[in-house]
Scaffold this motif. Structure first.
Motif, mmCIF file in Angstrom:
data_model
loop_
_atom_site.group_PDB
_atom_site.id
_atom_site.type_symbol
_atom_site.label_atom_id
_atom_site.label_comp_id
_atom_site.label_asym_id
_atom_site.label_seq_id
_atom_site.Cartn_x
_atom_site.Cartn_y
_atom_site.Cartn_z
ATOM 1 N N TYR A 107 45.054 32.911 58.387
ATOM 2 C CA TYR A 107 44.440 31.588 58.785
ATOM 3 C C TYR A 107 43.081 31.933 59.620
ATOM 4 N N LEU A 108 43.306 32.652 60.657
ATOM 5 C CA LEU A 108 42.066 32.924 61.406
ATOM 6 C C LEU A 108 40.830 33.785 60.436
ATOM 7 N N ALA A 157 39.181 31.107 58.687
ATOM 8 C CA ALA A 157 38.249 30.357 59.414
ATOM 9 C C ALA A 157 36.818 31.364 59.855
ATOM 10 N N LEU A 160 33.103 30.334 58.347
ATOM 11 C CA LEU A 160 31.991 30.254 59.380
ATOM 12 C C LEU A 160 30.881 31.157 58.969
ATOM 13 N N TYR A 202 24.603 30.342 68.866
ATOM 14 C CA TYR A 202 25.872 29.931 69.150
ATOM 15 C C TYR A 202 27.229 30.263 68.255
ATOM 16 N N ARG A 203 26.669 30.197 66.774
ATOM 17 C CA ARG A 203 27.647 30.363 65.880
ATOM 18 C C ARG A 203 28.138 31.981 65.824
ATOM 19 N N VAL A 224 30.713 32.237 68.706
ATOM 20 C CA VAL A 224 31.952 31.508 68.070
ATOM 21 C C VAL A 224 32.536 32.663 66.967
ATOM 22 N N TYR A 237 34.094 35.389 69.022
ATOM 23 C CA TYR A 237 35.269 35.082 69.850
ATOM 24 C C TYR A 237 36.416 35.196 68.604
ATOM 25 N N LEU A 238 36.335 34.557 67.534
ATOM 26 C CA LEU A 238 37.307 34.763 66.415
ATOM 27 C C LEU A 238 37.557 36.330 66.105
ATOM 28 N N LYS A 267 37.082 28.917 75.173
ATOM 29 C CA LYS A 267 37.839 29.013 74.148
ATOM 30 C C LYS A 267 38.002 27.885 73.255
ATOM 31 N N GLU A 320 36.500 25.058 73.211
ATOM 32 C CA GLU A 320 34.958 24.761 72.582
ATOM 33 C C GLU A 320 34.642 25.496 71.344
ATOM 34 N N TYR A 321 35.154 26.886 71.117
ATOM 35 C CA TYR A 321 34.854 27.643 70.297
ATOM 36 C C TYR A 321 35.902 27.278 69.006
ATOM 37 N N LEU A 322 37.058 27.060 69.467
ATOM 38 C CA LEU A 322 38.168 26.937 68.568
ATOM 39 C C LEU A 322 37.775 25.466 67.718
ATOM 40 N N CYS A 342 34.994 24.164 67.418
ATOM 41 C CA CYS A 342 33.649 24.547 66.739
ATOM 42 C C CYS A 342 34.300 24.796 65.262
ATOM 43 N N ALA A 343 34.862 25.968 65.315
ATOM 44 C CA ALA A 343 35.503 26.343 64.026
ATOM 45 C C ALA A 343 36.201 25.281 63.205
ATOM 46 N N TYR A 361 46.589 24.605 61.317
ATOM 47 C CA TYR A 361 46.933 25.968 62.245
ATOM 48 C C TYR A 361 45.946 25.751 63.384
ATOM 49 N N LEU A 362 44.842 25.583 63.311
ATOM 50 C CA LEU A 362 43.629 25.467 64.366
ATOM 51 C C LEU A 362 43.950 24.490 65.301
ATOM 52 N N LEU A 395 46.417 25.191 73.822
ATOM 53 C CA LEU A 395 45.430 25.570 74.713
ATOM 54 C C LEU A 395 45.371 24.240 75.765
ATOM 55 N N PHE A 423 28.439 21.407 65.753
ATOM 56 C CA PHE A 423 28.873 22.575 66.168
ATOM 57 C C PHE A 423 28.124 23.236 67.033
ATOM 58 N N GLY A 424 28.077 22.630 68.484
ATOM 59 C CA GLY A 424 27.334 22.928 69.365
ATOM 60 C C GLY A 424 26.057 21.978 69.329
ATOM 61 N N ARG A 452 27.723 23.343 78.189
ATOM 62 C CA ARG A 452 28.903 24.119 77.369
ATOM 63 C C ARG A 452 29.943 24.515 78.186
#
Lengths: 499, 499
Positions: free
Chosen positions: A19-20, A23, A27, A42-43, A46, A49-50, B16, B18-20, B22-23, B49-50, B57, B239-240, B280
């Motif tokens: 799933y991750l 995602a 992106l 910014y993308r 993200v 991070y993923l 974290k 925020e990033y999730l 965004c995804a 899932y996300l 979180l 997305f930001g 942010r």
């Protein structure tokens, strides 16, 4: 009972990774295809991070627990066995390297890519050289951590093409190289003239796009489970087997480039669309290897879509869609799309000489990793090999040793897959001809479903349950060999160049 | 020292989320805009899932630790204070509900939406009724867990419009309702005739799209930090702050619908683009509330883009782009886009009657949550109120009580925000006129930058640091009031309908 429960938990764990991964891919696709300029940094954060989360999941103690638990059993069914091996491979690949080394390398690779970009733009290898030297040192050090048997380079090959060795590659690539050079010499002496200018007629892009999609549809790429968009560099990406997307680049005065690129990516995409639902959440829901993947894309692009039978079906349709070709005889068109012309840039190479570009890179990488040559000597060695194999010599490093990005990222061992794709593809073709006696007639009639079906049943449906060496043996009864691809090339160019 | 370190950790934790988030948004956007049909179920799984990860979180012990730690301080700077409050609000909203209740409700809401869909299609409220009854019961039970002071409905309002109460809304909505009904009566008696058919000239969609984008660009929507795509239902998503996208729906024979929808979404998007980087990773990098967000979109769509000055600038340009309008006099066009026509469907309502649709929903929700009416009586009450306030009566439940999806998801307390957006917007306009003496002249000249700048400096740059009640007070010096919107409506329709 405990086994069943553990397996369920393992799959749930792998599902999270899947799933991750999905995602991340969405992106990334969006970043490449549609994201506005200012949104890129910014993308990227993200995405970083993923990736970090994915890395954590792939290298966690929980993952180690699963691997250790299932490695105890020697009677696992084939899918579970492959699941565990795949997970272990990825776990080891990172965990065997000390964490600070790994981090250091990641930063280096990122800087190396910028340096490579600059070096290429300024046509100055010395800008890239110190970075590449460090990259090679790191890779050699990593190989010590990972371990190796006969040849250090084997360890790198194994990441992209599990089971392939230098010993094997040396043999098949030598055969292939000699055969291609031999053919090139014959072609050079041929009196057949090919007019490539007929391919530069201007066709507006909406018409190209429409025709490309018509062809993809006919080849059974499923548009309800995918889509085609435009990007600078074409690629295929999957978000599960029900959403496999292609990107393409059209050129107004070179429709064949966009069309064949679409068909190439279509080959990758049909493979991914065919991977069965039952392989979700196993880590095996993808192609068997880079080389097997390339065998599919190249099968569609070259064996099929540069073949006479394919165009017997499609040329009249093309002439309908692009009246610009009404007056161009079939034979002229067929020769033009099969023109052989040794050149400097790999990505623009014709079907025959393409493998030579790969073999040159293979030979250089192997020597580099085994310490037989040094980074500083690369431009010279590169140019010598191009002169020797292809008869052309780069006048600048930008069109020579600096042309590909792969080394900047440390992706040694990746290039051979491209040529392996050619070899596998011809081996599959040979078996397919045995199974489908009237293959050519079927293609001429536009029954591409028989091909799709054969590939699906023999290759696609297995995902990456089998290693490429197992798969090729299982499907064709033979090991990797250059024989069929050489036969194929000889036959094709005998026809095109009357030799 | 410990404080600084803790704050850094808290921000890393919020980053974290925020990033999730965004995804999740990118995956959702893609699902709505470009995903192929067959890819939908798997994508929904990934999104599920996300969401689950985001939920974890937001409600973790780690989050509770941060909230508890920072809640001890009574001298926090305004941003940190708002960060903690925002995190606490979300934490409490779910954690105060027993987990099994929450899960049960989630399943119910999902089933209720399917039932609502079916009920609407079959025009049969009884299919939806049992689900809605359960939803209302759950909400009432949740309110007991969450707690309330004067009115149970206040608790629900607070989620969407922090600080707003039934006491306040009863007052402003009554004033507003009476004023609108009064105006409607006058308009009904007006002899001015409006020809709405002039808005149905066929304009092909590429031309509409081009003109819409020209307008958005002029209003200072930043296309390097956003894009416009087409969907069934328009929406804005971020997305930001550097990638804020609009979607729109064009109709060949109703260009004004697509244009105003773009301007409406543009208002939302400019707000999000203006939120500063400094917010942010605080959980505050978004609009202050649903109502404040609507105030921005409605400001652009209605106050600006249905205003005379706006079109003094844009009408000649429109006539250039759409020669179909060369012969349509300005006055006719201006009247047509400001036509008042009471109707049954909220989303198609004109600027004047729109608020009545909202007030009806507000009155019904309030009674329902406080147990003064029952679900089974809704169709009857709905129709009576439409008759009384708007003078129209639904002949079916599909065009009556079943028209909106909100209740199926349990989103009681959401509707008032739409009307609050109108009130806030007019309050901002009044203050803006004080600050920019020659506002009308600036608009006529196409200097939309002065408006953008005012909104940015007074509203946008604060993100959700301030509650809406704080923000409106800070910006205008006054509390929420219906006065300015009523003045605005009176002035506008006096002009359009000569009353």
């Amino acid at each position: 009972m405990e086994f069943e429960k553990k397996l369920e938990e393992f799959k749930e764990y792998l599902r999270k990774i899947e799933y991750l991964g999905c995602a991340t891919s969405v992106l990334y696709w969006d970043l490449r295809v549609y994201a506005p300029k200012k949104g890129v940094p910014y993308r990227s954060d993200v995405l970083g991070y993923l990736s970090g989360e994915l890395y954590k999941l792939a290298t966690s103690n929980e993952m180690k627990g699963f691997i250790d638990y299932f490695s105890k059993f020697d009677d696992l069914d084939i899918v579970t066995k492959a699941m565990v091996e795949e997970a272990k491979k990825e776990y080891d690949q990172t965990k065997k390297i000390p964490e600070d080394k790994y981090r250091e390398f990641t930063v280096l690779a990122s800087n190396a890519e910028s340096a490579w970009q600059e070096a290429k733009e300024k046509n100055d290898f010395s800008i890239f050289q110190p970075y590449l030297e460090k990259i090679v040192e790191f890779k050699k050090e990593f190989i010590e951590y990972w371990g190796y048997k006969d040849n250090k380079y084997d360890t790198l090959l194994d990441f992209f093409e599990p089971g392939i060795t230098v010993e094997k590659l040396d043999q098949v690539f030598k055969e292939l190289r000699d055969a291609i050079i031999d053919l090139l010499n014959k072609i050079n002496k041929s009196s057949v003239k090919v007019d490539k200018s007929i391919l530069t007629k201007e066709i507006d892009i909406p018409r190209q796009d429409k025709f490309s999609k018509e062809v993809l549809e006919k080849l059974e790429y499923d548009f309800e489970a995918g889509r085609v968009d435009e990007t600078e560099h074409p690629f295929t990406i999957e978000f599960g087997n029900k959403d496999v997307r292609i990107t393409t680049h059209y050129f107004k005065d070179n429709f064949i480039s966009g069309l064949l690129s679409n068909i190439h990516e279509g080959g990758h995409a049909i493979y991914e669309q065919d991977i069965p639902d039952s392989l979700r959440a196993t880590g095996l829901a993808s192609g068997a290897s880079m080389g097997i993947h390339e065998s599919q894309s190249r099968f569609y692009e070259n064996i099929l879509a540069r073949g006479k039978e394919f165009w017997k079906y499609f040329y009249p349709i093309l002439q309908e869609r692009f009246p610009e070709y009404k007056e161009v005889p079939f034979a002229e068109f067929f020769k033009a799309i099969n023109l052989v012309e040794p050149s400097l840039i790999r990505t623009e190479a014709d079907e025959l000489t393409y493998s030579l570009h790969i073999i040159i890179r293979y030979e250089i990488e192997k020597m580099l990793i085994n310490g037989q040559i040094e980074v500083k000597d690369l431009p010279k060695i590169w140019n010598e090999k191009y002169k020797e194999y292809l008869g052309v010599e780069p006048s600048t490093d930008a069109e020579g040793v600096l042309q590909d990005v792969h080394w900047a990222g440390g992706d040694f061992g990746y290039f051979p897959s491209y040529a392996l794709g050619n070899l596998y593809g011809a081996q599959f073709l040979n078996k397919m001809r045995e199974d489908i006696k009237d293959l050519d007639e079927q293609i001429e009639k536009g029954n591409f479903g028989v091909i799709h079906n054969w590939l699906k049943e023999n290759i696609h449906k297995h995902g990456s349950v089998y290693k490429p060496s197992e798969l090729i043996k299982m499907v064709t009864g033979e090991e990797l060999t250059a024989k069929y691809f050489i036969d194929y090339l000889n036959k094709k160019y005998a026809e095109v160049y009357d030799i």
